[in-house]
Write a protein that holds these residues in place. Structure first.
Motif, PDB file in Angstrom:
ATOM      1  N   ARG A 162       0.804  -1.372  -0.094  1.00 48.40           N
ATOM      2  CA  ARG A 162       0.076  -0.006   0.022  1.00 48.40           C
ATOM      3  C   ARG A 162       0.845   1.116   0.036  1.00 48.40           C
ATOM      4  O   ARG A 162       2.233   1.177   0.313  1.00 48.40           O
ATOM      5  CB  ARG A 162      -1.137   0.201   1.153  1.00 48.40           C
ATOM      6  N   GLU A 163       0.440   2.334  -0.414  1.00 53.00           N
ATOM      7  CA  GLU A 163       1.207   3.623  -0.459  1.00 53.00           C
ATOM      8  C   GLU A 163       1.286   4.066   0.828  1.00 53.00           C
ATOM      9  O   GLU A 163       0.436   3.746   2.002  1.00 53.00           O
ATOM     10  CB  GLU A 163       0.119   4.696  -0.792  1.00 53.00           C
ATOM     11  N   ALA A 164       2.354   4.676   1.233  1.00 53.18           N
ATOM     12  CA  ALA A 164       2.765   5.292   2.578  1.00 53.18           C
ATOM     13  C   ALA A 164       1.681   5.817   3.248  1.00 53.18           C
ATOM     14  O   ALA A 164       1.550   6.006   4.335  1.00 53.18           O
ATOM     15  CB  ALA A 164       3.891   5.903   2.394  1.00 53.18           C
ATOM     16  N   SER A 165       0.978   6.895   2.386  1.00 49.97           N
ATOM     17  CA  SER A 165      -0.278   7.688   2.842  1.00 49.97           C
ATOM     18  C   SER A 165      -1.313   6.752   3.617  1.00 49.97           C
ATOM     19  O   SER A 165      -2.159   7.537   4.326  1.00 49.97           O
ATOM     20  CB  SER A 165      -0.705   8.679   1.896  1.00 49.97           C
ATOM     21  N   GLN A 166      -1.455   5.534   3.157  1.00 49.32           N
ATOM     22  CA  GLN A 166      -2.572   4.767   3.869  1.00 49.32           C
ATOM     23  C   GLN A 166      -2.076   4.010   5.248  1.00 49.32           C
ATOM     24  O   GLN A 166      -2.958   3.510   5.628  1.00 49.32           O
ATOM     25  CB  GLN A 166      -2.688   3.546   2.660  1.00 49.32           C
ATOM     26  N   ILE A 167      -0.974   4.041   5.311  1.00 44.76           N
ATOM     27  CA  ILE A 167      -0.439   3.313   6.648  1.00 44.76           C
ATOM     28  C   ILE A 167      -0.662   3.960   7.848  1.00 44.76           C
ATOM     29  O   ILE A 167      -0.265   5.445   8.146  1.00 44.76           O
ATOM     30  CB  ILE A 167       1.171   3.053   6.603  1.00 44.76           C
ATOM     31  N   ALA A 168      -1.208   3.531   8.667  1.00 46.22           N
ATOM     32  CA  ALA A 168      -1.787   4.186  10.039  1.00 46.22           C
ATOM     33  C   ALA A 168      -2.622   5.468   9.646  1.00 46.22           C
ATOM     34  O   ALA A 168      -2.549   6.498  10.597  1.00 46.22           O
ATOM     35  CB  ALA A 168      -0.576   4.521  11.155  1.00 46.22           C
ATOM     36  N   ALA A 169      -3.298   5.326   8.804  1.00 47.64           N
ATOM     37  CA  ALA A 169      -4.138   6.535   8.565  1.00 47.64           C
ATOM     38  C   ALA A 169      -5.245   6.863   9.650  1.00 47.64           C
ATOM     39  O   ALA A 169      -5.746   8.005   9.728  1.00 47.64           O
ATOM     40  CB  ALA A 169      -5.106   6.115   7.226  1.00 47.64           C
ATOM     41  N   TRP A 170      -5.392   5.905  10.709  1.00 52.00           N
ATOM     42  CA  TRP A 170      -6.397   6.297  11.528  1.00 52.00           C
ATOM     43  C   TRP A 170      -5.733   7.467  12.567  1.00 52.00           C
ATOM     44  O   TRP A 170      -6.720   7.888  13.168  1.00 52.00           O
ATOM     45  CB  TRP A 170      -6.388   5.026  12.516  1.00 52.00           C
ATOM     46  N   ARG A 171      -4.542   7.500  12.225  1.00 54.42           N
ATOM     47  CA  ARG A 171      -4.066   8.854  13.279  1.00 54.42           C
ATOM     48  C   ARG A 171      -4.740  10.213  12.599  1.00 54.42           C
ATOM     49  O   ARG A 171      -4.604  11.122  13.377  1.00 54.42           O
ATOM     50  CB  ARG A 171      -2.452   8.957  13.100  1.00 54.42           C
ATOM     51  N   GLU A 172      -5.177  10.006  11.400  1.00 56.12           N
ATOM     52  CA  GLU A 172      -5.765  11.314  10.888  1.00 56.12           C
ATOM     53  C   GLU A 172      -7.146  11.325  10.691  1.00 56.12           C
ATOM     54  O   GLU A 172      -7.936  11.754   9.682  1.00 56.12           O
ATOM     55  CB  GLU A 172      -5.012  11.851   9.899  1.00 56.12           C
ATOM     56  N   GLY A 173      -7.787  10.159  11.356  1.00 57.96           N
ATOM     57  CA  GLY A 173      -9.274   9.868  11.210  1.00 57.96           C
ATOM     58  C   GLY A 173      -9.913   9.178  10.214  1.00 57.96           C
ATOM     59  O   GLY A 173     -11.238   9.371   9.901  1.00 57.96           O
TER      60      GLY A 173
END
Length: 320
Positions: free
Chosen positions: A236-247
């Motif tokens: 996956r793209e880096a922007s998708q990793i731990a996206a829970w940190r930004e809602g």
């Protein structure tokens, strides 16, 4: 992170917000027009939308130009198709909240969070943990090693480099070991997932095909079933990793039970699945944590299930 990577991450999140808006109101021509206008702004906007659409498209419902014209009388998305919905799977009787009895968990944990709480923790070696909601970790550092037990929930680890002391995260039967790495680990409904932001991680689990360890590089993810030892992999793209940190929750071939457990960490009280047949189904999509009930509904709606708040402390997912 480079300036280009930061911009790609920002655009991915904008695209995900648009996808969530459209998912919640797929027949609204205003939402469709917003997406069309946004995608047309630049090739990078188009590429960001393509990444979000690909996630939804794994199990999603495709709204083509023809269907948009037939159902809403609205022009389609140029040469692109628009993917909506987040489809699902997996069965447990209940999900959400910490699965370890509270008193026992408190006795074992060095750090715990409550519902919807995200906490940043700086460790003695300079490493940082971003601990997700309803989550808990235990820390065991010695002169020879650094070990974190993820007792429940999810956490993002930004590891300070120290070649003499390996940094390992243990969750369920899986151990993820890293040096100078940032990676995400979650444990929901018996499924442990590891995603690598940068650096490298070795994933290991006894009595499975991971017994000799598997190297995960930036963008790689792996999900391990603690009960069956089955494994799923992808990138996956880096922007998708731990996206829970930004809602946001970005799901890629995850079970319904795991998704309900994740989202429920933002929902007060218990979430009960009255229909265990949903349990092992699989979901892909992007879900908005600002509205956890809406996110749960987006997960189960394609299967005819309903989400109901019975009391302020009890939410039930049922087929009727």
């Amino acid at each position: 992170m480079t300036e280009a990577q930061a911009e790609d991450r920002r655009l991915f999140r904008e695209a995900a917000d648009l996808a969530i808006r459209l998912q919640n109101d797929p027949a609204n021509p205003v939402s469709i027009d917003m997406v069309r206008t946004w995608v047309a702004r630049s090739p990078r906007h188009e590429a960001a939308w393509a990444r979000v659409a690909a996630i939804h498209g794994m199990t999603g419902k495709i709204l083509s130009r023809q269907r948009a014209a037939a159902e809403g009388g609205v022009a389609g998305m140029s040469r692109r198709t628009l993917v909506i919905g987040g489809l699902i799977g997996a069965g447990v009787a209940a999900a959400g909240s910490l699965t370890v009895p509270g008193a026992l968990l408190r006795a074992r944990a060095d750090h715990m969070t409550s519902t919807a709480e995200i906490r940043r923790i700086t460790l003695s070696d300079g490493s940082e943990i971003t601990l997700g909601p309803d989550s808990a970790v235990a820390i065991d550092f010695t002169d020879a090693r650094r070990t974190i037990g993820l007792l429940a929930g999810m956490a993002y680890f930004d590891v300070a480099r120290d070649a003499s002391r390996p940094f390992s995260v243990l969750s369920g039967d899986l151990t993820a070991t890293a040096l100078g790495t940032a990676f995400d680990v979650s444990n929901d409904a018996g499924f442990v997932s590891v995603s690598v932001d940068h650096g490298a991680v070795e994933a290991r689990a006894a009595d499975s095909e991971l017994r000799l360890a598997e190297r995960l590089n930036p963008g790689d993810w792996i999900t391990f079933d603690n009960s069956s030892h089955a494994i799923a992999r992808g990138t996956r793209e880096a922007s998708q990793i731990a996206a829970w940190r930004e809602g946001m929750i970005v799901a890629e071939r995850e079970t319904v039970s795991a998704m309900v457990a994740k989202i429920s960490r933002w929902q007060r009280g218990s979430v009960v699945m009255a229909d265990p047949s949903l349990g092992s189904r699989v979901v892909s999509g992007v879900f908005d944590l600002a509205d956890p009930l809406g996110a749960l509904e987006a997960v189960v709606r394609p299967f005819g299930a309903k989400v109901r708040s019975i009391t302020p402390f009890m939410t039930v997912i049922s087929p009727v």
